[in-house]
Design a protein around this motif. Structure first.
Motif, mmCIF file in Angstrom:
data_model
loop_
_atom_site.group_PDB
_atom_site.id
_atom_site.type_symbol
_atom_site.label_atom_id
_atom_site.label_comp_id
_atom_site.label_asym_id
_atom_site.label_seq_id
_atom_site.Cartn_x
_atom_site.Cartn_y
_atom_site.Cartn_z
ATOM 1 N N ALA A 20 5.323 0.359 5.911
ATOM 2 C CA ALA A 20 6.411 1.230 5.451
ATOM 3 C C ALA A 20 6.478 1.259 3.926
ATOM 4 C CB ALA A 20 7.735 0.770 6.045
ATOM 5 N N ALA A 21 6.235 0.132 3.285
ATOM 6 C CA ALA A 21 6.264 0.085 1.816
ATOM 7 C C ALA A 21 5.156 0.950 1.226
ATOM 8 C CB ALA A 21 6.123 -1.346 1.336
ATOM 9 N N GLU A 22 3.943 0.884 1.802
ATOM 10 C CA GLU A 22 2.830 1.716 1.317
ATOM 11 C C GLU A 22 3.152 3.200 1.490
ATOM 12 O OE1 GLU A 22 -1.337 -0.515 2.067
ATOM 13 O OE2 GLU A 22 -0.211 0.022 3.874
ATOM 14 N N ILE A 23 3.717 3.532 2.627
ATOM 15 C CA ILE A 23 4.033 4.934 2.905
ATOM 16 C C ILE A 23 5.057 5.447 1.909
ATOM 17 C CG2 ILE A 23 5.038 6.513 4.591
ATOM 18 C CD1 ILE A 23 3.887 4.548 6.755
ATOM 19 N N ASN A 24 6.136 4.686 1.707
ATOM 20 C CA ASN A 24 7.173 5.127 0.767
ATOM 21 C C ASN A 24 6.631 5.257 -0.645
ATOM 22 O OD1 ASN A 24 9.479 5.637 2.330
ATOM 23 N ND2 ASN A 24 9.828 3.458 2.566
ATOM 24 N N ASP A 25 5.735 4.359 -1.044
ATOM 25 C CA ASP A 25 5.132 4.460 -2.379
ATOM 26 C C ASP A 25 4.293 5.725 -2.508
ATOM 27 O OD1 ASP A 25 6.276 2.098 -3.195
ATOM 28 O OD2 ASP A 25 4.455 0.902 -2.879
ATOM 29 N N ARG A 26 3.594 6.079 -1.460
ATOM 30 C CA ARG A 26 2.700 7.239 -1.512
ATOM 31 C C ARG A 26 3.423 8.562 -1.302
ATOM 32 N NH1 ARG A 26 -2.529 4.735 1.639
ATOM 33 N NH2 ARG A 26 -2.907 3.115 0.093
ATOM 34 N N LEU A 27 4.657 8.508 -0.826
ATOM 35 C CA LEU A 27 5.404 9.738 -0.584
ATOM 36 C C LEU A 27 6.028 10.315 -1.852
ATOM 37 C CD1 LEU A 27 7.049 9.156 2.888
ATOM 38 C CD2 LEU A 27 5.248 10.755 2.276
ATOM 39 N N ILE A 28 5.670 9.768 -2.988
ATOM 40 C CA ILE A 28 6.101 10.373 -4.252
ATOM 41 C C ILE A 28 5.562 11.799 -4.308
ATOM 42 C CG2 ILE A 28 5.794 10.278 -6.754
ATOM 43 C CD1 ILE A 28 5.767 7.187 -6.419
ATOM 44 N N ASP A 29 4.343 11.976 -3.817
ATOM 45 C CA ASP A 29 3.735 13.304 -3.691
ATOM 46 C C ASP A 29 3.301 13.466 -2.234
ATOM 47 O OD1 ASP A 29 2.425 15.686 -3.871
ATOM 48 O OD2 ASP A 29 1.044 15.056 -5.457
ATOM 49 N N PRO A 30 4.205 13.898 -1.357
ATOM 50 C CA PRO A 30 3.901 13.942 0.081
ATOM 51 C C PRO A 30 2.754 14.870 0.452
ATOM 52 C CG PRO A 30 6.030 14.946 -0.356
ATOM 53 C CD PRO A 30 5.552 14.356 -1.641
ATOM 54 N N GLU A 31 2.617 15.995 -0.230
ATOM 55 C CA GLU A 31 1.515 16.906 0.098
ATOM 56 C C GLU A 31 0.178 16.249 -0.188
ATOM 57 O OE1 GLU A 31 1.818 21.024 -1.006
ATOM 58 O OE2 GLU A 31 3.989 20.765 -1.228
ATOM 59 N N TYR A 32 0.061 15.583 -1.306
ATOM 60 C CA TYR A 32 -1.166 14.866 -1.642
ATOM 61 C C TYR A 32 -1.433 13.772 -0.613
ATOM 62 C CZ TYR A 32 -4.574 11.976 -4.039
ATOM 63 O OH TYR A 32 -5.699 11.258 -4.340
ATOM 64 N N PHE A 33 -0.410 13.019 -0.252
ATOM 65 C CA PHE A 33 -0.559 11.929 0.708
ATOM 66 C C PHE A 33 -1.125 12.441 2.028
ATOM 67 C CE2 PHE A 33 1.616 9.159 3.977
ATOM 68 C CZ PHE A 33 0.735 8.100 3.868
ATOM 69 N N PHE A 34 -0.572 13.530 2.537
ATOM 70 C CA PHE A 34 -1.061 14.036 3.811
ATOM 71 C C PHE A 34 -2.416 14.720 3.675
ATOM 72 C CE2 PHE A 34 3.294 13.321 5.068
ATOM 73 C CZ PHE A 34 3.119 12.789 6.326
ATOM 74 N N ASP A 35 -2.603 15.532 2.646
ATOM 75 C CA ASP A 35 -3.863 16.266 2.476
ATOM 76 C C ASP A 35 -5.038 15.366 2.110
ATOM 77 O OD1 ASP A 35 -2.720 18.698 3.091
ATOM 78 O OD2 ASP A 35 -2.396 19.248 0.992
ATOM 79 N N GLN A 36 -4.798 14.343 1.305
ATOM 80 C CA GLN A 36 -5.896 13.530 0.787
ATOM 81 C C GLN A 36 -6.023 12.140 1.409
ATOM 82 O OE1 GLN A 36 -8.136 14.831 -1.367
ATOM 83 N NE2 GLN A 36 -7.006 16.740 -1.110
ATOM 84 N N VAL A 37 -5.003 11.697 2.133
ATOM 85 C CA VAL A 37 -5.046 10.344 2.709
ATOM 86 C C VAL A 37 -4.941 10.375 4.228
ATOM 87 C CG1 VAL A 37 -3.950 8.072 2.738
ATOM 88 C CG2 VAL A 37 -4.058 9.359 0.598
#
Length: 72
Positions: A20-37
């Motif tokens: 959950a901590a990794e997800i919240n950190d990466r959700l600063i840019d949610p589109e990038y997180f989903f598209d690139q990760v």
């Protein structure tokens, strides 16, 4: 955007691969997180023969990001 903003299906899927901590950190840019990760990771799992759902990402009329899990 926060992790709690997603449906329970999406939360379970994300938690099966990241904390959950990794997800919240990466959700600063949610589109990038989903598209690139997230999507490349799920594609990789499918190529390896594992079952992985497909995600549909779209914007609501208000401009909010929404993610839906589609079974195989």
């Amino acid at each position: 955007m926060r992790f709690d903003d997603f449906s329970k299906d999406v939360q379970r899927l994300l938690l099966s691969h990241w904390s959950a901590a990794e997800i919240n950190d990466r959700l600063i840019d949610p589109e990038y997180f989903f598209d690139q990760v997230v999507i490349p990771r799920l594609d990789y799992l499918r190529r390896q023969g594992e079952e992985a759902p497909r995600l549909r990402i779209y914007h609501t009329p208000n401009g909010d990001l929404n993610v839906v899990v589609h079974p195989q």
